[in-house]
Write a protein that holds these residues in place. Structure first.
Motif, PDB file in Angstrom:
ATOM      1  N   ARG A 128       0.770  -1.129   0.142  1.00  0.00           N
ATOM      2  CA  ARG A 128      -0.137   0.061  -0.013  1.00  0.00           C
ATOM      3  C   ARG A 128       0.852   1.318  -0.002  1.00  0.00           C
ATOM      4  O   ARG A 128       0.412   2.081  -0.831  1.00  0.00           O
ATOM      5  CB  ARG A 128      -0.968   0.064   1.307  1.00  0.00           C
ATOM      6  N   PRO A 129       1.876   1.324   0.669  1.00  0.00           N
ATOM      7  CA  PRO A 129       2.546   2.524   0.675  1.00  0.00           C
ATOM      8  C   PRO A 129       3.131   3.171  -0.422  1.00  0.00           C
ATOM      9  O   PRO A 129       3.260   4.300  -1.094  1.00  0.00           O
ATOM     10  CB  PRO A 129       3.654   2.476   1.947  1.00  0.00           C
ATOM     11  N   MET A 130       3.667   1.962  -1.207  1.00  0.00           N
ATOM     12  CA  MET A 130       4.244   2.520  -2.611  1.00  0.00           C
ATOM     13  C   MET A 130       3.236   2.749  -3.442  1.00  0.00           C
ATOM     14  O   MET A 130       3.292   3.626  -4.505  1.00  0.00           O
ATOM     15  CB  MET A 130       5.341   1.550  -2.967  1.00  0.00           C
ATOM     16  N   HIS A 131       2.024   1.973  -3.634  1.00  0.00           N
ATOM     17  CA  HIS A 131       1.122   2.237  -4.368  1.00  0.00           C
ATOM     18  C   HIS A 131       0.415   3.668  -4.183  1.00  0.00           C
ATOM     19  O   HIS A 131      -0.037   4.108  -5.258  1.00  0.00           O
ATOM     20  CB  HIS A 131       0.004   1.256  -4.360  1.00  0.00           C
ATOM     21  N   PHE A 132       0.144   3.836  -3.057  1.00  0.00           N
ATOM     22  CA  PHE A 132      -0.348   5.189  -2.484  1.00  0.00           C
ATOM     23  C   PHE A 132       0.486   6.269  -2.986  1.00  0.00           C
ATOM     24  O   PHE A 132      -0.018   7.420  -3.540  1.00  0.00           O
ATOM     25  CB  PHE A 132      -0.665   5.356  -0.977  1.00  0.00           C
ATOM     26  N   GLU A 133       1.851   6.170  -2.827  1.00  0.00           N
ATOM     27  CA  GLU A 133       2.722   7.257  -3.267  1.00  0.00           C
ATOM     28  C   GLU A 133       2.752   7.245  -4.621  1.00  0.00           C
ATOM     29  O   GLU A 133       2.814   8.565  -5.097  1.00  0.00           O
ATOM     30  CB  GLU A 133       4.178   6.626  -2.912  1.00  0.00           C
ATOM     31  N   GLU A 134       2.663   6.486  -5.554  1.00  0.00           N
ATOM     32  CA  GLU A 134       2.382   6.513  -7.014  1.00  0.00           C
ATOM     33  C   GLU A 134       1.077   7.301  -7.293  1.00  0.00           C
ATOM     34  O   GLU A 134       1.288   8.286  -8.257  1.00  0.00           O
ATOM     35  CB  GLU A 134       2.576   5.256  -7.678  1.00  0.00           C
ATOM     36  N   ALA A 135       0.109   6.913  -6.831  1.00  0.00           N
ATOM     37  CA  ALA A 135      -1.257   7.392  -7.099  1.00  0.00           C
ATOM     38  C   ALA A 135      -1.367   8.966  -6.810  1.00  0.00           C
ATOM     39  O   ALA A 135      -1.748   9.667  -7.793  1.00  0.00           O
ATOM     40  CB  ALA A 135      -2.475   6.649  -6.348  1.00  0.00           C
ATOM     41  N   VAL A 136      -0.785   9.409  -5.905  1.00  0.00           N
ATOM     42  CA  VAL A 136      -0.678  10.871  -5.559  1.00  0.00           C
ATOM     43  C   VAL A 136       0.224  11.286  -6.215  1.00  0.00           C
ATOM     44  O   VAL A 136       0.100  12.630  -6.676  1.00  0.00           O
ATOM     45  CB  VAL A 136      -0.352  10.973  -3.886  1.00  0.00           C
ATOM     46  N   LYS A 137       1.223  10.899  -6.551  1.00  0.00           N
ATOM     47  CA  LYS A 137       2.347  11.449  -7.650  1.00  0.00           C
ATOM     48  C   LYS A 137       1.857  11.871  -8.769  1.00  0.00           C
ATOM     49  O   LYS A 137       1.984  12.940  -9.306  1.00  0.00           O
ATOM     50  CB  LYS A 137       3.748  10.289  -7.683  1.00  0.00           C
ATOM     51  N   GLN A 138       0.937  10.892  -9.368  1.00  0.00           N
ATOM     52  CA  GLN A 138       0.300  11.135 -10.424  1.00  0.00           C
ATOM     53  C   GLN A 138      -1.229  11.794 -10.543  1.00  0.00           C
ATOM     54  O   GLN A 138      -1.719  12.112 -11.556  1.00  0.00           O
ATOM     55  CB  GLN A 138      -0.203   9.705 -11.187  1.00  0.00           C
ATOM     56  N   GLY A 139      -1.318  12.215  -9.214  1.00  0.00           N
ATOM     57  CA  GLY A 139      -2.527  13.238  -9.080  1.00  0.00           C
ATOM     58  C   GLY A 139      -3.673  12.545  -9.089  1.00  0.00           C
ATOM     59  O   GLY A 139      -4.853  13.087  -9.670  1.00  0.00           O
ATOM     60  N   LYS A 140      -3.871  11.436  -8.431  1.00  0.00           N
ATOM     61  CA  LYS A 140      -5.141  10.422  -8.656  1.00  0.00           C
ATOM     62  C   LYS A 140      -5.940  10.788  -7.289  1.00  0.00           C
ATOM     63  O   LYS A 140      -5.315  10.581  -6.398  1.00  0.00           O
ATOM     64  CB  LYS A 140      -5.007   9.067  -9.238  1.00  0.00           C
ATOM     65  N   HIS A 141      -7.397  10.768  -7.328  1.00  0.00           N
ATOM     66  CA  HIS A 141      -8.027  10.429  -6.122  1.00  0.00           C
ATOM     67  C   HIS A 141      -8.032   9.081  -5.653  1.00  0.00           C
ATOM     68  O   HIS A 141      -7.609   8.285  -6.810  1.00  0.00           O
ATOM     69  CB  HIS A 141      -9.500  11.136  -6.338  1.00  0.00           C
ATOM     70  N   VAL A 142      -8.360   8.725  -4.392  1.00  0.00           N
ATOM     71  CA  VAL A 142      -7.966   7.237  -3.932  1.00  0.00           C
ATOM     72  C   VAL A 142      -8.939   6.927  -2.907  1.00  0.00           C
ATOM     73  O   VAL A 142      -9.468   7.462  -2.060  1.00  0.00           O
ATOM     74  CB  VAL A 142      -6.463   7.248  -3.235  1.00  0.00           C
TER      75      VAL A 142
END
Length: 439
Positions: A128-142
């Protein structure tokens, strides 16, 4: 007894938590995330196609918004295929995921995230930490399931990413669904208003018979075996005190309006002792000590044939309360007179409510939800509970948060070995209190 300053801080914390849970608008900031019109299709990507991931996608696609599933990612082809089959059969026009947008492998998440406005992060929690980091880096809601990490380095990454998500005004909801469940919201409103006084103690439980086991198959690498049985390995699951019992621990923190300063407890493998159960314990009993001196007792176990119990009860200076996921919320005064009893019928499904509120906000271009920091701190409460039971030591919050030892493998590939391996008899090393060093 809690002094006035601590009491005021607690009540302010609880009020802000209830606002988040109820979906009250935090800020009318300029909206982020790539969604340009109320009438636009909201594109979602599913990261993690197991049973819970499929369920999360089902709930997202069941909202009233104009939503389309456009990408999927999983480490396993068979899980991907089964999930796609189920979702495509049910939702048809809302599922548009041709083969070229079904990504398989350890790096599949990056490709799927790039194609969506909103991502559903529902892999085993170690990722989860690396997936969340990538999602926010790409500017996505989660939307991401709990727990959000399994160790201190993971928690620090989630906290750092949560701060960036706030800066970018990205909505983030975490699957601690009691925060979106009516009986909890109504019960907590009354607790925060002082109906039972200052909370001086409590007990929270998740006692059940345990979960599934997938037998080792011929020619499986150790990495594949552990990922197929992720619940029994701490780098993937965090132990069931983290993966399951975090729900009840989160309620304890919610009721107290703070997080414990120290944790101590005990645990063991008493029933699920064979090679099929990896390295985790089957029981934990811990005490959460808060800054005002209040102690909340936390118990979870996986024993078959014993009493099941999943609920929370708390004692205050003016009364007590009982809460549970079956829509119960009852408050009594100090004489035992009932002062509130939430109706158990007619309540919305909180799993669905999470998605209804998230996608309604996105469709309206509202920034309303910032669950990640709070969820990370409740997950860390559970993690230090594991640190305490494995080591047999009193664990201080501030010291534990500095821990550097990551449970994650050095590399992620099917031929890479995880850090914990079986012996010649197929048995995994089990933590021993008094001997095991957790950080």
């Amino acid at each position: 007894m809690e002094n006035k300053e601590l009491r005021d801080k607690r009540r302010e914390f609880l009020k802000s938590s209830a606002l988040l849970a109820g979906g009250v608008l935090l800020n009318q900031f300029a909206f982020a995330g790539g969604h340009t019109s109320v009438d636009d299709t909201i594109k979602i990507a599913l990261i993690g196609c197991g049973d819970r991931g499929t369920g999360a996608a089902f709930q997202a696609l069941s909202t009233k918004q104009n939503i389309k599933l456009v990408a999927m990612a999983d480490a396993f082809q068979d899980r991907m295929d089964q999930s796609y089959k189920v979702l495509a059969a049910k939702f048809k026009d809302k599922v548009d995921v041709p083969q070229e947008r079904r990504f398989v492998g350890f790096d599949a998440y990056q490709k799927a995230i790039a194609l969506a406005d909103v991502v559903l992060l529902v892999t085993p929690p170690g990722f989860r930490p690396m997936h969340f980091e990538e999602a926010v880096k790409q500017g996505k809601h989660v939307f991401m399931e709990k727990p959000v990490a399994v160790d201190a380095p993971g928690i620090r990454k989630v906290l750092a990413t949560a701060a960036i998500a706030k800066q970018k005004k990205l909505n983030v909801i975490v699957g601690l669904q009691r925060r979106y469940q009516t009986n909890y919201i109504e019960g907590l409103k009354r607790i925060q208003d002082g109906a039972i006084g200052d909370i001086v103690g409590g007990q929270v439980y998740w006692n059940s018979g345990g979960v599934w086991v997938n037998k080792r198959q011929p020619n499986q690498t150790e990495m594949e075996y552990q990922m197929r049985n992720w619940y029994y390995f701490n780098w993937l699951c965090g132990d069931h005190i983290v993966e399951q019992h975090v729900h009840n621990i989160d309620v304890a923190n919610w009721v107290k309006g703070s997080y414990p300063v120290s944790v101590q407890g005990t645990g063991s493998r008493a029933w699920r002792t064979g090679k099929d159960y990896g390295e985790i314990y089957d029981n934990h009993a811990v005490e959460l000590t808060y800054a005002d001196g209040a102690v909340i007792y936390s118990q979870c176990r996986h024993y078959e044939g014993t009493q099941n119990r999943v609920d929370e009860t708390f004692q205050g200076t003016k009364g007590r309360t009982y809460l549970s996921a079956n829509n119960t919320a009852i408050l009594w005064d100090h004489k035992g007179n009932e002062i509130f009893n939430h109706p158990t019928k007619g309540n919305a499904n909180p799993y669905q409510t999470e998605h209804d509120e998230l996608f309604a906000a996105i469709a309206k271009r509202e920034y309303k939800f910032a669950d990640a920091e709070r969820a990370a701190k409740s997950c860390f409460t559970a993690i230090i509970g594991r640190y305490a039971t494995y080591s047999g030591q009193i664990i201080q919050w501030d010291e534990a948060l500095k821990a550097e030892n990551s449970l994650m493998p050095e590399q992620l590939s099917w031929n890479t070995n995880p850090k914990v391996l079986p012996d010649a008899n197929g048995l995994y090393p089990v933590p021993m209190p008094g001997r095991t060093k957790v950080f």
